[in-house]
Design a protein around this motif. Sequence first.
Motif, PDB file in Angstrom:
ATOM      1  N   THR A   1      35.705  46.466  44.940  1.00 14.64           N
ATOM      2  CA  THR A   1      37.070  46.072  44.568  1.00 14.64           C
ATOM      3  C   THR A   1      36.943  45.180  43.338  1.00 14.64           C
ATOM      4  O   THR A   1      35.955  44.463  43.182  1.00 14.64           O
ATOM      5  N   LEU A   2      37.916  45.259  42.484  1.00 13.65           N
ATOM      6  CA  LEU A   2      37.810  44.564  41.204  1.00 13.65           C
ATOM      7  C   LEU A   2      38.230  43.103  41.353  1.00 13.65           C
ATOM      8  O   LEU A   2      39.414  42.807  41.563  1.00 13.65           O
ATOM      9  N   PRO A   3      37.275  42.174  41.235  1.00 13.69           N
ATOM     10  CA  PRO A   3      37.670  40.768  41.292  1.00 13.69           C
ATOM     11  C   PRO A   3      38.573  40.449  40.099  1.00 13.69           C
ATOM     12  O   PRO A   3      38.393  41.024  39.019  1.00 13.69           O
ATOM     13  N   GLN A   4      39.509  39.524  40.318  1.00 13.84           N
ATOM     14  CA  GLN A   4      40.471  39.203  39.257  1.00 13.84           C
ATOM     15  C   GLN A   4      39.759  38.746  37.983  1.00 13.84           C
ATOM     16  O   GLN A   4      40.111  39.144  36.873  1.00 13.84           O
ATOM     17  N   SER A   5      38.717  37.916  38.196  1.00 14.54           N
ATOM     18  CA  SER A   5      38.007  37.385  37.029  1.00 14.54           C
ATOM     19  C   SER A   5      37.403  38.521  36.207  1.00 14.54           C
ATOM     20  O   SER A   5      37.485  38.523  34.972  1.00 14.54           O
ATOM     21  N   LEU A   6      36.835  39.501  36.867  1.00 17.17           N
ATOM     22  CA  LEU A   6      36.219  40.608  36.129  1.00 17.17           C
ATOM     23  C   LEU A   6      37.292  41.470  35.467  1.00 17.17           C
ATOM     24  O   LEU A   6      37.145  41.893  34.316  1.00 17.17           O
ATOM     25  N   GLY A   7      38.379  41.719  36.197  1.00 18.18           N
ATOM     26  CA  GLY A   7      39.468  42.515  35.627  1.00 18.18           C
ATOM     27  C   GLY A   7      39.996  41.883  34.345  1.00 18.18           C
ATOM     28  O   GLY A   7      40.205  42.558  33.334  1.00 18.18           O
ATOM     29  N   MET A   8      40.173  40.542  34.391  1.00 15.04           N
ATOM     30  CA  MET A   8      40.700  39.854  33.204  1.00 15.04           C
ATOM     31  C   MET A   8      39.702  39.915  32.046  1.00 15.04           C
ATOM     32  O   MET A   8      40.077  40.146  30.894  1.00 15.04           O
ATOM     33  N   THR A   9      38.429  39.727  32.372  1.00 18.95           N
ATOM     34  CA  THR A   9      37.423  39.730  31.296  1.00 18.95           C
ATOM     35  C   THR A   9      37.296  41.121  30.677  1.00 18.95           C
ATOM     36  O   THR A   9      37.185  41.259  29.449  1.00 18.95           O
ATOM     37  N   LEU A  10      37.308  42.161  31.517  1.00 12.22           N
ATOM     38  CA  LEU A  10      37.208  43.519  30.960  1.00 12.22           C
ATOM     39  C   LEU A  10      38.403  43.804  30.046  1.00 12.22           C
ATOM     40  O   LEU A  10      38.260  44.414  28.985  1.00 12.22           O
TER      41      LEU A  10
END
Length: 698
Positions: free
Chosen positions: A304-313
């Motif tokens: 599942t996509l952690p919010q932090s990773l989603g924002m950074t991507l």
Amino acid sequence: MPKDRSELPPVEELLTAAVTGLGGVERPGQVKMAQAVGDAIESEEHLAVQAGTGTGKSLAYLVPAIRHAAESGDAVVVSTATIALQRQLVDRDLPRLADALESLLPHRPEFAILKGRRNYLCRHKMAAGMPEDEDDQLFDPREVSATGRMVQRIQDWANETETGDRDEIVPGVSDQAWRQFSVTARECLGAQRCPSGADCFAELARERAGEADVVVTNHALLAIDAMEDFAVLPEHDVVVVDEAHELVDRVTSVVTGELSESTVGLAVRRAGRLIEQGVADRLQEAGEDLRALLAVAPPGRVDTLPQSLGMTLALVRDAAFACITALGPRNKDKDDPENAGLRKAAFTALDEVHDTAQRMLDAFGPAAGGDGAGDDEDMDSAGSRDSASARDSASSGGANGGGTDARSEEVHRAEVVWLEEGRGRIPPTLRVAPLSVGGMLRDKLFGDRTVVLTSATLALGGTFDSLSRQWGLRAGEWTGLDVGSPFDHPRRGILYVATHLPQPGRDGLPEAYVDEIAELIEAAGGRTLGLFSSMRAAKAATEALRERLDVPLLCQGDDSTSQLVKQFAGDPATCLFGTLSLWQGVDVPGPSLTLVIIDRIPFPRPDDPLASARQRHVAATGGNGFMAVAATHAALLLAQGAGRLLRSMDDRGVVAVLDPRLATARYSGFLLNSLPPFWRTTDPAKVREALRRLTADA
Ligand code: SF4
């Protein structure tokens, strides 16, 4: 020599001429295979042929391929997984075959080898038309360093080479050194615009391929040719895929995307020379965020996509897009020939970063899109990465509250994202790959060509079903043929399963295994190839046994693998232990290889992100994930490993599998049916006795 294409001799007659010309003997399996390949080409029907070692399968497909090329005027493409087989075809089989068939065909068969652009020296880059990337200049070529010496060797070789083919450089050179002299297909300026286009090695190789009857290439280029909009290979309607058991893995590698501080850094450096500093700085900052995030994240699959990773991507993607926009129109190059190479290199790196970040976001569904929407979970506490619990939840059919949702997500998921740990100079890297390449192969490769797939190992569990599913072929779209092997397996080889040993555990090589290996090697008088499922186990066995045995014991990594195999083949008392590349790459006929020891069934590691995701996906769609993925993988490797034993008609010996599950587990029938039909035993005394007899006779 027939003048007319309609006068061409039949495949059988050409094969007889080829075998006679090469000084060999015709084998029933070879004749059967050549006829089947000829029929498949004629009827335009895909064919999968399993042909055991010693069948002479390369002649069995080259002869009908050459006949078809002579008849149709189109090239036939032959694709291999390894450079060794490419070399064998181009340096040995095809020249001799051309001599043998010349008088029977309208013209002497022509052949050529074609690789991906990055395998050829780029004259434009060499002439400093495209400055090197700073990060690639961490060394000074004048320094007495390994890389500096390689760069010097490449420069010396560049003055003499006629092909510009990297594989000509012996010993080989590192990727880092080679990158200074090569470009990818996307970075290439195109022969029309490139000042060195007229002498370009890659273009010359393409030209030669365009005139050939048989074009030898590799699975990666075959995949690129099938999937890209532009043609890489010459016009062809028939493809022969040799070493076809490797096709899916090679194609998956081609379509795997990666993102790390290095890939972003490269794009920043390339764009930084051409655009406003502030825009490039934004991408640099996004790259730093990515680096900081990946440095503390646990490696493994990202479910599942952690919010932090989603924002950074999303930040990385948007910053790369801003740089692309700042570079201006792509067709501006014709007004700016000076900077054409630099701009092309910058666009390539930026596109790669932008598209991969987007692809990673897409892997989690539309909600993961641009605004960082995703799971609230922190990336560094991603409990959902636990592959065991994920597998349990998928196979339990959603026994817990979220099971149904998880399963429906699994059914629709098309790509897998995972984080790979950093190693040495390579930073932690996010990767994305498709769950299956079957659909892609079905549409792009099998769609409008006749494909012949062959290998010594295609029928797993006695059928071609497992691999044909992975290739995306449906029933009725292909035929399968097993032409067997010229070897008398039940009389020449023994399959011994050590059922008295404990099951292999997670904590390294059990002591009982070391004792068993020692006893077997003593009985065989050395002559042993030890195939281990991990480098750790191979090293542990080597260390423990060097103390106990008085035969020379080599371990993979002590020297180059080809050097080790040479030493092993040259001295019957010597043993060689190692892992994956030895499972498939050792061809040692004669008494130096009398015993193959396999420590455990080579299932993929439970934390292998792609295999575990594929397994879970099959389970979620109602199939048996374990059999479709893990058991299939193990069967393929086991068959390849066991196939190291008999390499010539006179060979005899033993394959010893220490893992008792091969005889006792519920899936053992599938695995055993994937192996050659050796005489089987579980009696250690009988096996040691047989090995002593073989050693005494040798
Ligand atoms: S055409 Fe492409 S590969 Fe060839 S020399 Fe020019 S840039 Fe290099």
